[in-house]
Motif scaffolding. Structure first.
Motif, PDB file in Angstrom:
ATOM      1  N   UNK A   1      -2.907 -13.881   2.683  1.00  0.00           N
ATOM      2  CA  UNK A   1      -2.055 -13.904   1.494  1.00  0.00           C
ATOM      3  C   UNK A   1      -2.425 -12.686   0.658  1.00  0.00           C
ATOM      4  N   UNK A   2      -1.421 -11.904   0.260  1.00  0.00           N
ATOM      5  CA  UNK A   2      -1.685 -10.645  -0.460  1.00  0.00           C
ATOM      6  C   UNK A   2      -0.785 -10.579  -1.684  1.00  0.00           C
ATOM      7  N   UNK A   3      -1.205 -11.214  -2.737  1.00  0.00           N
ATOM      8  CA  UNK A   3      -0.386 -11.303  -3.937  1.00  0.00           C
ATOM      9  C   UNK A   3      -0.668 -10.191  -4.931  1.00  0.00           C
ATOM     10  N   UNK A   4      -1.629  -9.288  -4.621  1.00  0.00           N
ATOM     11  CA  UNK A   4      -2.008  -8.244  -5.565  1.00  0.00           C
ATOM     12  C   UNK A   4      -1.967  -6.887  -4.885  1.00  0.00           C
ATOM     13  N   UNK A   5      -1.814  -5.846  -5.682  1.00  0.00           N
ATOM     14  CA  UNK A   5      -2.002  -4.499  -5.157  1.00  0.00           C
ATOM     15  C   UNK A   5      -3.481  -4.332  -4.797  1.00  0.00           C
ATOM     16  N   UNK A   6      -3.760  -3.667  -3.691  1.00  0.00           N
ATOM     17  CA  UNK A   6      -5.137  -3.543  -3.199  1.00  0.00           C
ATOM     18  C   UNK A   6      -5.778  -4.921  -3.085  1.00  0.00           C
ATOM     19  N   UNK A   7      -5.089  -5.814  -2.374  1.00  0.00           N
ATOM     20  CA  UNK A   7      -5.489  -7.229  -2.373  1.00  0.00           C
ATOM     21  C   UNK A   7      -6.874  -7.443  -1.771  1.00  0.00           C
ATOM     22  N   UNK A   8      -7.233  -6.691  -0.747  1.00  0.00           N
ATOM     23  CA  UNK A   8      -8.549  -6.901  -0.147  1.00  0.00           C
ATOM     24  C   UNK A   8      -9.651  -6.448  -1.097  1.00  0.00           C
ATOM     25  N   UNK A   9      -9.417  -5.364  -1.829  1.00  0.00           N
ATOM     26  CA  UNK A   9     -10.391  -4.897  -2.818  1.00  0.00           C
ATOM     27  C   UNK A   9     -10.587  -5.956  -3.906  1.00  0.00           C
ATOM     28  N   UNK A  10      -9.498  -6.524  -4.385  1.00  0.00           N
ATOM     29  CA  UNK A  10      -9.592  -7.546  -5.420  1.00  0.00           C
ATOM     30  C   UNK A  10     -10.336  -8.772  -4.900  1.00  0.00           C
ATOM     31  N   UNK A  11     -10.082  -9.121  -3.640  1.00  0.00           N
ATOM     32  CA  UNK A  11     -10.796 -10.260  -3.059  1.00  0.00           C
ATOM     33  C   UNK A  11     -12.290  -9.970  -2.969  1.00  0.00           C
ATOM     34  N   UNK A  12     -12.654  -8.763  -2.573  1.00  0.00           N
ATOM     35  CA  UNK A  12     -14.072  -8.406  -2.481  1.00  0.00           C
ATOM     36  C   UNK A  12     -14.728  -8.432  -3.855  1.00  0.00           C
TER      37      UNK A  12
ATOM     38  N   UNK B   1     -12.991  -0.196   2.022  1.00  0.00           N
ATOM     39  CA  UNK B   1     -11.565   0.017   1.804  1.00  0.00           C
ATOM     40  C   UNK B   1     -10.929  -0.982   0.866  1.00  0.00           C
ATOM     41  N   UNK B   2      -9.654  -0.760   0.603  1.00  0.00           N
ATOM     42  CA  UNK B   2      -8.950  -1.523  -0.423  1.00  0.00           C
ATOM     43  C   UNK B   2      -7.822  -2.373   0.141  1.00  0.00           C
ATOM     44  N   UNK B   3      -7.375  -2.089   1.363  1.00  0.00           N
ATOM     45  CA  UNK B   3      -6.184  -2.747   1.888  1.00  0.00           C
ATOM     46  C   UNK B   3      -6.529  -3.643   3.074  1.00  0.00           C
ATOM     47  N   UNK B   4      -5.537  -4.397   3.548  1.00  0.00           N
ATOM     48  CA  UNK B   4      -5.798  -5.516   4.441  1.00  0.00           C
ATOM     49  C   UNK B   4      -6.392  -5.117   5.783  1.00  0.00           C
ATOM     50  N   UNK B   5      -6.133  -3.886   6.260  1.00  0.00           N
ATOM     51  CA  UNK B   5      -6.648  -3.534   7.584  1.00  0.00           C
ATOM     52  C   UNK B   5      -8.165  -3.570   7.646  1.00  0.00           C
ATOM     53  N   UNK B   6      -8.826  -3.434   6.489  1.00  0.00           N
ATOM     54  CA  UNK B   6     -10.292  -3.419   6.468  1.00  0.00           C
ATOM     55  C   UNK B   6     -10.883  -4.826   6.395  1.00  0.00           C
ATOM     56  N   UNK B   7     -10.015  -5.839   6.388  1.00  0.00           N
ATOM     57  CA  UNK B   7     -10.510  -7.220   6.303  1.00  0.00           C
ATOM     58  C   UNK B   7     -10.724  -7.850   7.667  1.00  0.00           C
ATOM     59  N   UNK B   8     -10.379  -7.135   8.748  1.00  0.00           N
ATOM     60  CA  UNK B   8     -10.506  -7.689  10.099  1.00  0.00           C
ATOM     61  C   UNK B   8     -11.482  -6.845  10.905  1.00  0.00           C
ATOM     62  N   UNK B   9     -11.940  -7.339  12.060  1.00  0.00           N
ATOM     63  CA  UNK B   9     -12.948  -6.598  12.835  1.00  0.00           C
ATOM     64  C   UNK B   9     -12.428  -5.251  13.329  1.00  0.00           C
ATOM     65  N   UNK B  10     -13.364  -4.394  13.706  1.00  0.00           N
ATOM     66  CA  UNK B  10     -13.041  -3.100  14.316  1.00  0.00           C
ATOM     67  C   UNK B  10     -13.602  -3.077  15.741  1.00  0.00           C
TER      68      UNK B  10
ATOM     69  N   UNK C   1       0.836  -1.211   0.000  1.00  0.00           N
ATOM     70  CA  UNK C   1       0.000   0.000   0.000  1.00  0.00           C
ATOM     71  C   UNK C   1       0.868   1.258   0.000  1.00  0.00           C
ATOM     72  N   UNK C   2       0.314   2.347  -0.531  1.00  0.00           N
ATOM     73  CA  UNK C   2       1.091   3.577  -0.649  1.00  0.00           C
ATOM     74  C   UNK C   2       1.440   4.159   0.723  1.00  0.00           C
ATOM     75  N   UNK C   3       0.576   4.008   1.702  1.00  0.00           N
ATOM     76  CA  UNK C   3       0.926   4.536   3.020  1.00  0.00           C
ATOM     77  C   UNK C   3       2.134   3.802   3.581  1.00  0.00           C
ATOM     78  N   UNK C   4       2.196   2.507   3.386  1.00  0.00           N
ATOM     79  CA  UNK C   4       3.356   1.744   3.851  1.00  0.00           C
ATOM     80  C   UNK C   4       4.623   2.196   3.143  1.00  0.00           C
TER      81      UNK C   4
END
Length: 657
Positions: free
Chosen positions: A556-567, A535-544, A226-229
């Motif tokens: 596993x995050x093999x793509x840019x914006x991996x959580x978005x692609x999974x969704x 959201x698009x990145x992994x932090x949005x895939x877990x509870x808040x 991710x760009x922030x990272x």
């Protein structure tokens, strides 16, 4: 006996100013209230177990955030005091020496004790979640970093009521910062407060470089991060090269003041320009240390609220890393007028203009990302949109300052003050506020109230332009920085009054934000999905808020914006149940009280050095050594979270297992 005690108290405590007495009373009442609440609700044990000894990166991030907001209040009050003093000609609201202390502490606090901890708070709260890690690489060192910052900040801030604040400017140029110019202890507070917190800053830079390089989720290559990272990585690279310069520079100033050295004194064979060069070799990269993470925040927000992948990902990465290198080749533009010579001025003028290219390119990346996107004007996006025109003006005036001949007109004028705040408020503060609004529901489990947030947004933005646009004109009219008061004949009164009104509007905006947070704690919209912004990145895939271990199963995050692609593959269906067969016991670090005690010992040592009480300094350093020794013999430093506890935690968070 009484006379000696009275003499000591009069030199130890700051006296003679009603504002200082008011601060004494407020500090005393606040301290009593905190102690009363902890005793009344029997929370001492909870405070020690859950916060003072924690090594959880999320809790450390929250503590950084709280501390930075308190420092924003303190530095903001200093700013309002200065603007009240300058609102009209011939005002004597502050005494001259008090005014010098106020503008010194304002600059130091805002850069080192507000912007840096707010940045480190976002580092801690977001980066491990974005890269699919369960913690940072060195959790214990992370706690050490925070507590060193905290006790360094406290050491600096108590100078307001004990001993006296530093008054040689926020960069403390010699000879004002030497014993001849600052014979009191205020400058000693400056040296040791920054030195202690600076050790923590350097450790944080090392920690996050290792975290990003070694702890990414399987499949997440560097060019998929991710760009922030990426922005955190580039900022951390600058930290590990820039902060040692600051440490050495202040150590040399310490030698001058405490040991009678003459490294920076002309009459002793030294050279004050050596200090000026050294401090700006740290000081200008420091500007990019704090602004690069803001660029990463804007990139995440623009992509999320435009529902598009960031435009020109590789060029953004190249721009961030280019800035981290070029930032070390611009420091001389701060003293073009000092007689370095035409060849030196030309080199640094070109380097300063060159760094504007990757900086400006990112603006086009964000604009092209928004182009034909489905933009939602949520609070984080509003701050992002406000940043763009503000930063464009700041960048343009920066290029003006990079023109060496023209700098003879702008140098040390209010034009420079306006530019500096245009970049650091419009870039850094707006960026970090955008990030706080964006990631707040992830860390705390609820959104911040939208209506109060919009009031704060407009007050901040209107107040910002009302405050700083007149200062460009004042600079052209000849008003220099560090002016304590001025006469009616200068013609500066009306614009200064307008500027002061703008500063108070920003202060009211901050009050609305405090109200917004307090109101939202009880009435804010709860995030039950873990993904309130889509959201698009992994932090949005877990509870808040996230569980202590972050991820029940490392993703596993093999793509840019991996959580978005999974969704998208799931047609935006809710996250699937966590397969119980994939769950394993999770290795986690144990809490430790040593970082807190270690840093408190540094505080004691620093206080001893400030007042030249060698017995206290030696006692503090012995404590530092003892805690280091205790840590070296500490072997039981981790534990495993059993599968059963993971299952219960996931179910409690509404996640099927």
């Amino acid at each position: 006996m009484y006379a000696s005690i009275k003499s000591f108290a009069s030199s130890f405590f700051v006296t003679g100013d009603p504002l200082i007495y008011g601060a004494d009373v407020s500090i005393g009442l606040t301290s009593i209230a905190i102690v009363f609440v902890l005793f009344y609700f029997k929370k001492w044990g909870w405070l020690w177990r859950e916060w003072l000894t924690t090594v959880d990166h999320k809790k450390i991030g929250m503590m950084y955030l709280i501390a930075s907001l308190l420092m924003l209040f303190r530095g903001g009050v200093d700013a309002l005091l200065m603007r009240a003093q300058l609102a009209m000609p011939n005002v004597h609201f502050l005494q001259a020496d008090h005014y010098n202390s106020v503008f010194t502490t304002h600059g130091t606090i805002m850069i080192l004790f507000m912007a840096m901890p707010m940045m480190f708070g976002l580092f801690n709260m977001v980066v491990p979640l974005q890269i699919g890690a369960r913690d940072v690489a060195y959790p214990y060192l992370n706690a050490v970093s925070f507590w060193l910052f905290f006790f360094g900040a406290m050491l600096f801030n108590i100078s307001f009521v004990i001993g006296g604040s530093p008054d040689a400017g926020w960069l403390s140029y010699p000879p004002l910062s030497e014993m001849s110019g600052s014979p009191g202890v205020g400058q000693n507070f400056y040296i040791w407060g920054i030195q202690i917190s600076g050790i923590g800053s350097l450790a944080t830079g090392i920690n996050f470089i290792v975290t990003i390089l070694k702890m990414r989720a399987p499949g997440m290559k560097l060019m998929k991060m991710p760009m922030f990272t990426w922005s955190v990585f580039s900022s951390s690279v600058i930290i590990i090269f820039a902060f040692p310069i600051l440490t050495v520079t202040l150590a040399l100033l310490f030698i001058d003041r405490f040991l009678g050295g003459h490294l920076f004194t002309m009459d002793g064979g030294g050279n004050p320009m050596m200090y000026v060069n050294l401090i700006w070799m740290w000081g200008h990269p420091e500007v990019y240390i704090v602004v690069l993470p803001a660029f990463g925040i804007f990139s995440e927000i623009v992509a999320t609220f435009s529902r598009k992948r960031i435009f020109g990902y590789k060029s953004m990465v190249f721009a961030l890393m280019s800035i981290s290198i070029l930032s070390f080749f611009t420091w001389v533009h701060h003293f073009f007028t000092m007689g370095s010579g035409a060849d030196v001025n030309v080199f640094f003028a070109i380097a300063t203009m060159a760094i504007g290219i990757p900086t400006g390119a990112k603006v086009f990346n964000w604009l092209f990302t928004m182009f034909r996107g489905r933009i939602r004007l949520e609070q984080p996006m509003m701050w992002t949109l406000a940043f763009i025109p503000c930063f464009v003006v700041g960048g343009a005036t920066g290029v003006m300052l990079a023109v060496a001949p023209a700098d003879y007109q702008y140098h040390n004028s209010y034009f420079l003050i306006a530019h500096f705040h245009q970049v650091l408020i419009g870039g850094v503060v707006f960026g970090y506020l955008a990030g706080i609004y964006y990631w707040w529901p992830k860390l705390f489990g609820f959104k911040l109230n939208d209506r109060l947030g919009k009031y704060a947004f407009w007050l901040w933005n209107i107040g910002f332009y009302v405050c700083f646009m007149p200062q460009y004109a004042l600079g052209f009219m000849g008003m220099t920085r560090r002016v304590y008061t001025y006469g009616w004949d200068m013609g500066w009164g009306p614009l200064n009054l307008v500027s002061t009104i703008g500063a108070f509007l920003m202060g009211i905006g901050f009050v609305f934000q405090v109200w917004q947070i307090l109101y939202s704690v009880k009435f804010g919209e709860r995030d039950t999905t873990g993904d309130p912004w889509n959201g698009r990145t992994l932090e949005w895939s877990i509870p808040s808020p996230p569980p202590m271990y972050n991820f029940a199963v490392v993703p596993v995050a093999a793509e840019q914006d991996s959580y978005w692609e999974e969704k998208e593959r799931r047609n935006f269906a809710p996250a699937p149940p966590v397969p119980a067969s994939k769950l394993e016991s999770i290795h986690m670090p144990k809490n430790s009280g040593i970082p807190f005690i270690f840093s408190a010992c540094w505080f004691v040592a620093g206080f001893g050095f400030v007042f030249d009480w060698l017995w206290m300094a030696i006692l503090g350093m012995l404590g530092v050594g003892a805690t280091l020794l205790a840590r070296s013999f500490q072997y039981d430093t981790d534990y495993y979270v059993p599968v059963e506890e993971v299952i219960e935690t996931e179910k409690a968070a509404g996640r099927a297992v």
